[in-house]
Design a protein around this motif. Structure first.
Motif, mmCIF file in Angstrom:
data_model
loop_
_atom_site.group_PDB
_atom_site.id
_atom_site.type_symbol
_atom_site.label_atom_id
_atom_site.label_comp_id
_atom_site.label_asym_id
_atom_site.label_seq_id
_atom_site.Cartn_x
_atom_site.Cartn_y
_atom_site.Cartn_z
ATOM 1 N N LYS A 216 0.832 -1.204 0.000
ATOM 2 C CA LYS A 216 0.000 0.000 0.000
ATOM 3 C C LYS A 216 0.867 1.254 0.000
ATOM 4 C CE LYS A 216 -3.908 2.114 2.413
ATOM 5 N NZ LYS A 216 -4.866 1.981 3.557
ATOM 6 N N ALA A 217 1.966 1.222 0.777
ATOM 7 C CA ALA A 217 2.847 2.386 0.861
ATOM 8 C C ALA A 217 3.601 2.624 -0.445
ATOM 9 C CB ALA A 217 3.829 2.202 2.015
ATOM 10 N N LEU A 218 3.752 1.572 -1.262
ATOM 11 C CA LEU A 218 4.498 1.684 -2.521
ATOM 12 C C LEU A 218 3.644 2.199 -3.680
ATOM 13 C CD1 LEU A 218 6.566 -1.631 -2.435
ATOM 14 C CD2 LEU A 218 7.476 0.687 -2.261
ATOM 15 N N ARG A 219 2.381 2.483 -3.438
ATOM 16 C CA ARG A 219 1.503 2.884 -4.542
ATOM 17 C C ARG A 219 1.987 4.110 -5.309
ATOM 18 N NH1 ARG A 219 -4.822 1.613 -2.852
ATOM 19 N NH2 ARG A 219 -4.538 -0.653 -2.661
ATOM 20 N N PRO A 220 2.504 5.164 -4.648
ATOM 21 C CA PRO A 220 3.019 6.301 -5.445
ATOM 22 C C PRO A 220 4.101 5.886 -6.432
ATOM 23 C CG PRO A 220 2.770 6.922 -3.139
ATOM 24 C CD PRO A 220 2.533 5.447 -3.199
ATOM 25 N N TRP A 221 4.967 4.951 -6.030
ATOM 26 C CA TRP A 221 5.995 4.457 -6.951
ATOM 27 C C TRP A 221 5.361 3.631 -8.067
ATOM 28 C CZ3 TRP A 221 7.309 -0.927 -7.184
ATOM 29 C CH2 TRP A 221 8.280 -1.223 -8.146
ATOM 30 N N ILE A 222 4.368 2.791 -7.737
ATOM 31 C CA ILE A 222 3.697 1.969 -8.748
ATOM 32 C C ILE A 222 3.025 2.853 -9.793
ATOM 33 C CG2 ILE A 222 1.837 0.297 -9.144
ATOM 34 C CD1 ILE A 222 2.438 -0.842 -6.370
ATOM 35 N N TYR A 223 2.368 3.919 -9.345
ATOM 36 C CA TYR A 223 1.683 4.812 -10.277
ATOM 37 C C TYR A 223 2.675 5.534 -11.195
ATOM 38 C CZ TYR A 223 -2.497 4.154 -7.410
ATOM 39 O OH TYR A 223 -3.568 3.615 -6.738
ATOM 40 N N SER A 224 3.960 5.594 -10.806
ATOM 41 C CA SER A 224 4.952 6.297 -11.625
ATOM 42 C C SER A 224 5.258 5.548 -12.916
ATOM 43 C CB SER A 224 6.243 6.520 -10.825
ATOM 44 O OG SER A 224 6.944 5.291 -10.630
ATOM 45 N N TRP A 225 5.046 4.221 -12.956
ATOM 46 C CA TRP A 225 5.308 3.466 -14.187
ATOM 47 C C TRP A 225 4.081 2.721 -14.715
ATOM 48 C CZ3 TRP A 225 4.040 -1.490 -13.102
ATOM 49 C CH2 TRP A 225 4.212 -1.956 -11.799
ATOM 50 N N LEU A 226 2.993 2.725 -13.963
ATOM 51 C CA LEU A 226 1.787 2.000 -14.356
ATOM 52 C C LEU A 226 1.133 2.639 -15.579
ATOM 53 C CD1 LEU A 226 -0.193 -0.295 -13.511
ATOM 54 C CD2 LEU A 226 -1.428 1.429 -12.184
ATOM 55 N N SER A 227 0.710 1.821 -16.536
ATOM 56 C CA SER A 227 0.003 2.308 -17.716
ATOM 57 C C SER A 227 -1.323 1.566 -17.850
ATOM 58 C CB SER A 227 0.846 2.101 -18.982
ATOM 59 O OG SER A 227 0.897 0.718 -19.334
ATOM 60 N N SER A 228 -2.151 2.019 -18.764
ATOM 61 C CA SER A 228 -3.462 1.391 -18.956
ATOM 62 C C SER A 228 -3.332 -0.023 -19.510
ATOM 63 C CB SER A 228 -4.314 2.240 -19.907
ATOM 64 O OG SER A 228 -3.664 2.374 -21.170
ATOM 65 N N GLY A 232 -3.676 -6.801 -13.808
ATOM 66 C CA GLY A 232 -3.439 -7.946 -12.945
ATOM 67 C C GLY A 232 -2.653 -7.619 -11.691
ATOM 68 N N GLY A 233 -3.308 -7.730 -10.535
ATOM 69 C CA GLY A 233 -2.619 -7.574 -9.262
ATOM 70 C C GLY A 233 -2.071 -6.183 -9.002
ATOM 71 N N LEU A 234 -2.681 -5.172 -9.589
ATOM 72 C CA LEU A 234 -2.200 -3.804 -9.440
ATOM 73 C C LEU A 234 -3.309 -2.923 -8.878
ATOM 74 C CD1 LEU A 234 -0.385 -3.555 -12.878
ATOM 75 C CD2 LEU A 234 0.724 -3.611 -10.636
ATOM 76 N N PRO A 235 -2.960 -1.892 -8.113
ATOM 77 C CA PRO A 235 -3.992 -1.019 -7.538
ATOM 78 C C PRO A 235 -4.787 -0.298 -8.619
ATOM 79 C CG PRO A 235 -1.795 -0.077 -7.237
ATOM 80 C CD PRO A 235 -1.612 -1.470 -7.718
ATOM 81 N N GLY A 236 -6.102 -0.296 -8.469
ATOM 82 C CA GLY A 236 -6.967 0.376 -9.431
ATOM 83 C C GLY A 236 -7.243 -0.416 -10.677
ATOM 84 N N GLN A 237 -6.739 -1.665 -10.762
ATOM 85 C CA GLN A 237 -6.950 -2.507 -11.933
ATOM 86 C C GLN A 237 -7.683 -3.777 -11.498
ATOM 87 O OE1 GLN A 237 -6.246 -0.832 -14.400
ATOM 88 N NE2 GLN A 237 -4.093 -0.511 -14.858
ATOM 89 N N CYS A 238 -8.537 -4.279 -12.387
ATOM 90 C CA CYS A 238 -9.258 -5.502 -12.061
ATOM 91 C C CYS A 238 -9.569 -6.260 -13.357
ATOM 92 C CB CYS A 238 -10.554 -5.204 -11.296
ATOM 93 S SG CYS A 238 -11.747 -4.214 -12.207
#
Length: 324
Positions: A216-228, A232-238
């Motif tokens: 949960k704390a790593l979400r800002p870093w995840i959002y830095s490279w996450l694309s549409s 799978g297994g990512l915040p905001g994706q289902c």
């Protein structure tokens, strides 16, 4: 105690007497196990629901495999001990294969060179007792790891224990050193419709709670490279995101879809290779250090329908499926 009644003057009678004692003891143990299972099932709605799901899935699978008259019947391993013998050999070979070397790591480092690096993200990861309690509450009713501690057990601990637990996790993250007992995991083998088994890992809940909070704390870093395109297994994706993409492609005239599945993907991964990719994506250095230590010296014990493998499997590679 009744072995003292054995008379060695008549070896045949002694043999029959001991055999009878063994059978009686085995029957008593069997009844005790059944009684304990019934008691636990009666008092735990989660276990009841899980048993109903397994029974329903078994009935559906058996109905689907019902052979036609005169058809050739295929046989599959059924007894848990037989399944464990086969699966232990398979997963031991898979997880015990030679680990990383400098050449393989260098090859992995070259792979993402053309992938743009995200902007650096300043993360301030704190370890608070309330945050860890929240993560632990999300695991209520779920099975424990190899140490058999469950979230329900640890949630009974007093506030002072939770403060110490938060301090422990702050030191673990700072030093990258995980308690050795947390590296032992129980792997439940879940049967697939095709007859093979999927290994779902249950690590210690103390590790899982901290890992969930860290994710949960790593979400800002995840959002830095996450694309549409990342699913799978990512915040905001289902799963519905994947369905929408397929539906939109069909609406635009696509008439062929390629589905790829890499067999035993997670079980073939080397944590040092994973760390190389994390470094390219500018993950916190402490994250890679923590993961490398967690998987270093890890061991797994397999289970099928309550039966355990006779020994621990030392793993040189493979990430735990089902672990945060």
């Amino acid at each position: 105690p009744r072995l003292g009644e054995v008379s060695l003057s008549d070896t045949m009678a002694a043999y029959e007497f001991v055999e009878q004692l063994v059978n009686e003891t085995a029957e008593v143990d069997k009844q005790a196990r059944v009684s304990l299972w019934q008691t636990r099932l009666k008092e735990d709605p989660t276990r009841q629901a899980a048993w109903i799901r397994r029974r329903a899935a078994s009935d559906l699978e058996r109905a689907a495999r019902a052979p036609l008259t005169g058809a050739l019947v295929s046989h599959a391993l059924i007894h848990p001990s037989t399944v464990l013998d086969e699966q232990c050999s398979k997963w031991t070979r898979m997880w015990s294969k030679p680990s990383h070397d400098s050449d393989s790591i260098a090859a992995v480092v070259r792979i993402p060179r053309d992938v743009p690096q995200p902007q650096p993200v300043d993360l301030n990861i704190s370890w608070d007792a309330q945050d860890l309690q929240h993560a632990m509450r999300s695991m209520r009713g779920k099975a424990g790891g190899a140490d058999d501690w469950t979230a329900d057990h640890l949630l009974l601990m007093p506030a002072r224990w939770w403060s110490s637990f938060a301090f422990l996790w702050s030191r673990i993250f700072a030093t990258g050193k995980v308690p050795r007992i947390w590296k032992f995991s129980r792997v439940a083998l879940i049967r697939k419709p095709n007859g093979s088994y999927r290994p779902i890992s249950l690590s210690a809940v103390a590790w899982r709670a901290g890992a969930k909070h860290l994710c949960k704390a790593l979400r800002p870093w995840i959002y830095s490279w996450l694309s549409s395109a990342d699913l799978g297994g990512l915040p905001g994706q289902c799963t519905s995101d994947a369905h929408h993409r397929i539906y939109n492609a069909l609406c635009q005239g696509t008439n062929a879809i390629l589905s790829e599945d890499i067999i035993a993907y997670f079980d073939c991964l080397d944590v040092q290779h994973v760390n190389a990719v994390l470094l390219h994506l500018r993950a916190p250095l402490a994250l890679g250090k923590l993961l490398c230590n967690f998987y270093s010296g890890s061991a797994r014990i397999l289970s099928v329908d309550g039966c355990m493998s006779p020994e621990w499997v030392r793993s040189g590679r493979g990430l735990l499926q089902g672990c945060p």
